[in-house]
Design an enzyme around this catalytic site. Sequence first.
Site, PDB file in Angstrom:
ATOM      1  CB  CYS A   1      -0.705  -0.170   1.243  1.00 54.50           C
ATOM      2  SG  CYS A   1      -1.682   1.323   1.446  1.00 54.50           S
TER       3      CYS A   1
ATOM      4  CG  ASP B   1      20.993  -1.866 -13.379  1.00 55.93           C
ATOM      5  OD1 ASP B   1      21.336  -2.980 -13.736  1.00 55.93           O
ATOM      6  OD2 ASP B   1      20.568  -1.437 -12.006  1.00 55.93           O
TER       7      ASP B   1
END
Length: 409
Positions: free
Chosen positions: A197, A333
């Site tokens: 959440c 990356d």
Amino acid sequence: MTQLPLRAQLASALGRSAATLSRMTGRGDGSVIGGRVGLLLEPDLLRKLARDRKLALVSATNGKTTTTRLITSALLELGEVATNAFGANMPAGHVSALSQHKSAPYGVLEVDEKYLPEVLDTTGAGVVCLMNLSRDQMDRAGEIWLLAQKWRRALSGRPTHVIANCDDPLVTWGASTAAQVTWVAGGQRWKEDSWCCPECGGPLDRKDAAWACRECTFHRPEPHWVLHDDVVVDPRGRQWRVDIQLPGLANRSNAVMALAVAEAFGLPVERALPRLGQVTSVAGRYTTVERDGRYARLLLAKNPAGWLEAFDVADPGLPIILSVNAQGPDGRDTSWLWDVDYRILRGRPVFVTGERRLDLALRLDVADVPFTLCASFGEALAMQPPGRLDVIANYTAFQQIRSEFGRAE
């Protein structure tokens, strides 16, 4: 529209000239350099160009270029529309788009997620479309909950009408401070970035499309628009078949977002929907190119969520070429490759290329997916028999492949 001040007129004109020169010399499509020149001469040019226009801003991790194109196609029913069709989604690209269509009463601008607060503040756009947030280019962008937090702050207290995908908890949280929100149940198959959440950090419980926090009151809002496979239910309960030429569930979701935005501009579904069906390709995405009897369909996938949608569109009966780079626009990356489940490719001919082909090859090897390593896209294509095949590439790899075929639209 209000006449631009003389300085802004000059900056806009010189920017258009720079963009034209860029295209003529083959250096690019001019969608960035023109804006940079204009902003150099008039730093407040974006605000001045946006004044008196009805604008929609479109932001998401995946699908913003396509949704921008769909919204633009729909709004052409109302009149001329300024848009950054090739995905130049930062202020320079926005300046260039608005300068190229200086008399257009409407504008639809794709906006990079990080730049949304700045562009909203500068343009005062009346409509904002928010679709999804997932991890992308982690070496350059912050955690996505920080982006959602920036969206919340930017929308708080503004009269902006937000069109938001309520199936994405982060988008819902980011949009919930807006004065007016139209919630769209457009679907969210990638859930790996939204198990917690954003309001309290507690776990999210999911059942079918619904989701709710186990520890606070944060939950999925009741949607105004609902997509069921290829049928959308509008806010009045009417059902419409989403008949578009772009493939896959993700594009039907994009189309429903576009319909909701069009209605916010006063364009009813019955007038908007036929225009969405006219879109066949978006900046090269889904285009089929041909060389020596080999017909390659080009699919773009920039992050794990995007690869999931590309696999949904790809034909499991065809060979597939995968190409991955790690240049600046891609993010340096490549660890995100390990978040993609490549096992779905087992049993079909897979060819691997791109600057970071060894990174992808290792990932496929661990997933027990047989593949052929190729030094270049041209080599991979030449190894295919005549007929159809699919190509999935990340951003700069995709652009390199497009350039080999004249940047097909």
